[in-house]
Design a protein around this motif. Sequence first.
Motif, mmCIF file in Angstrom:
data_model
loop_
_atom_site.group_PDB
_atom_site.id
_atom_site.type_symbol
_atom_site.label_atom_id
_atom_site.label_comp_id
_atom_site.label_asym_id
_atom_site.label_seq_id
_atom_site.Cartn_x
_atom_site.Cartn_y
_atom_site.Cartn_z
ATOM 1 N N PHE A 29 -8.965 67.535 30.154
ATOM 2 C CA PHE A 29 -8.955 68.507 29.061
ATOM 3 C C PHE A 29 -9.623 67.935 27.820
ATOM 4 C CE2 PHE A 29 -7.326 70.267 25.172
ATOM 5 C CZ PHE A 29 -7.395 71.628 25.380
ATOM 6 N N VAL A 30 -9.248 66.719 27.440
ATOM 7 C CA VAL A 30 -9.754 66.151 26.188
ATOM 8 C C VAL A 30 -11.252 65.900 26.277
ATOM 9 C CG1 VAL A 30 -9.554 64.244 24.554
ATOM 10 C CG2 VAL A 30 -7.509 65.157 25.622
ATOM 11 N N GLY B 175 6.191 74.987 28.309
ATOM 12 C CA GLY B 175 5.848 75.967 27.291
ATOM 13 C C GLY B 175 4.483 75.731 26.674
ATOM 14 N N PHE B 176 4.029 74.468 26.660
ATOM 15 C CA PHE B 176 2.696 74.195 26.107
ATOM 16 C C PHE B 176 1.748 73.565 27.113
ATOM 17 C CE2 PHE B 176 5.524 70.702 24.819
ATOM 18 C CZ PHE B 176 4.850 69.577 25.284
ATOM 19 N N ASP C 48 1.828 63.904 23.215
ATOM 20 C CA ASP C 48 0.383 63.738 22.992
ATOM 21 C C ASP C 48 -0.380 65.062 22.997
ATOM 22 O OD1 ASP C 48 0.569 64.345 25.685
ATOM 23 O OD2 ASP C 48 -0.455 62.554 26.400
ATOM 24 N N LYS C 49 0.175 66.099 23.582
ATOM 25 C CA LYS C 49 -0.640 67.273 23.907
ATOM 26 C C LYS C 49 -0.707 68.335 22.823
ATOM 27 C CE LYS C 49 0.312 66.424 28.724
ATOM 28 N NZ LYS C 49 1.191 65.263 28.361
ATOM 29 N N GLU C 50 0.431 68.659 22.215
ATOM 30 C CA GLU C 50 0.435 69.792 21.287
ATOM 31 C C GLU C 50 -0.506 69.561 20.104
ATOM 32 O OE1 GLU C 50 4.501 72.057 21.030
ATOM 33 O OE2 GLU C 50 4.930 69.925 21.336
ATOM 34 N N GLY C 51 -0.527 68.335 19.580
ATOM 35 C CA GLY C 51 -1.430 68.036 18.476
ATOM 36 C C GLY C 51 -2.890 68.134 18.874
ATOM 37 N N ASN D 91 -1.969 65.729 12.861
ATOM 38 C CA ASN D 91 -1.925 65.534 14.312
ATOM 39 C C ASN D 91 -2.366 64.130 14.703
ATOM 40 O OD1 ASN D 91 -1.055 68.172 14.776
ATOM 41 N ND2 ASN D 91 -3.124 68.971 14.957
ATOM 42 N N LEU D 92 -3.401 63.618 14.023
ATOM 43 C CA LEU D 92 -3.842 62.246 14.291
ATOM 44 C C LEU D 92 -2.750 61.252 13.926
ATOM 45 C CD1 LEU D 92 -5.872 59.975 14.904
ATOM 46 C CD2 LEU D 92 -6.824 60.330 12.604
#
Length: 469
Positions: free
Chosen positions: A126-127, A31-32, A336-339, A314-315
């Motif tokens: 991505f990051v 979903g994310f 780890d990803k959604e934030g 988020n951090l």
Amino acid sequence: MMKVTQDKKLWGGRFAEETAPLVELFNASVGFDQRLYEQDIRGSLAHVAMLGRVGILQPQEVEQITAGLEDILKDIRAGTFEWRLDREDVHMNIEAALRDRIGAVAGKLHTARSRNDQVAVDFRLFVKEAALELAELTRELRRVMVSEAEKHLSSADGQPIILPGYTHLQVAQPILLSHWFMAYTAMLSRDEGRFRDAAERMDESPLGSSALAGTPWPIDRHDTAAALGFARPTPNSLDGVGSRDFALEFLSACAVLMAHLSRLSEETVLYSTFEFGFLTLPDSHTTGSSIMPQKKNPDVSELARGKAGRVFGNLMGLLTVVKGTPLAYNKDLQEDKEGVFDSFDTCAIVLKLYAEMLPRSVWNADTTRAAAARGYSTATDVADFLARAGVPFREAHEVVGGLVGVASRSGRQLWELSDAELKAAHPLLSAEVARSLTVEESVKGRRSFGGTAPERVREAVEAAKAALG
């Protein structure tokens, strides 16, 4: 549209029963993490090309898998790809779809690779790209700030706009509005540097680390790292799949940026109030009230100030996730990803909004100058005058403090005190001296490097323009 029917799991060989529906829902991340589809397919294309180059796969197998992946990428971009919850995540959705399209040869794509290093390389790509994008957006807002600083070095009468400078939110000393803009430019310069530093540190490819221990296959990790635009492969397979400090560093840079933008937002909100009246925000970036027709609400600034809390959270959320996870990969790391996605999206839109809003905003020069003249903002200048005449500064400070007390008790400014009152405080003082210490003269006198004197601010503007290119 998310399909919820089940097919055979790609990892299901040792399992005798199907996954419970609630577990499917709890376990799934598609979903994310489908947002990583570009990075996932790029990673797979680099991996399969390398498998062909080292002789693990035959050329026709590489060609089939490559064509299948490219077709899937086209479908995802076109919005026609079917994402399925039972296939858990972006990686398994794409691999299963590849198998549906090209048959059993699709299974050879996963040779010498684990979902652990696949997840790690997708997310790191991505990051890294997100950090560089935010660095560029921060740079664009810096350009806007510098342009605004340059513009406000002259107001309608050709003079720089003067703003009251504050400490403890009490009027302290007069400054140039341009000096205020350059203060935020300096903050944003450091923010940009943090994103670029983070991107450089995370510029390592975990692909080829496999599950955690590496692989017996004769792969070339340097080849795939270069193909994906990384500077080098990660030097330790356990660390490569099990560490998320690159995401923590990114979130930290986002948090500091949002702290700066929140401070800017607070001042924007204050300065645009009726009570301050320093700033008129554009209609395009404000909203009205459903009941009070006179209202013009600074929603952009208020939301930016509020969203800083989300980014801070988020951090802290990811720090809490990773603090107790043993090496190497644990399912906790799915958190780890959604934030990261949320922090990236939040920072990006706030940076873009301020870059749009600030040039459309109007500063009310007469109001800011009048405010700068209130609150005994030139009291330090009177003390400096005495100190330059040989009076020890601490003695001068006490003399002027007494004068401020006299003036404040009678509701006057320092330049409104009589000759007799000034000379009673110190023989070197007079009404002529007090009148000469205007806010304009105060600003002009702050000539130290980094100060608010017009020539210093012009130098800072020119230096910033040169640095921005």
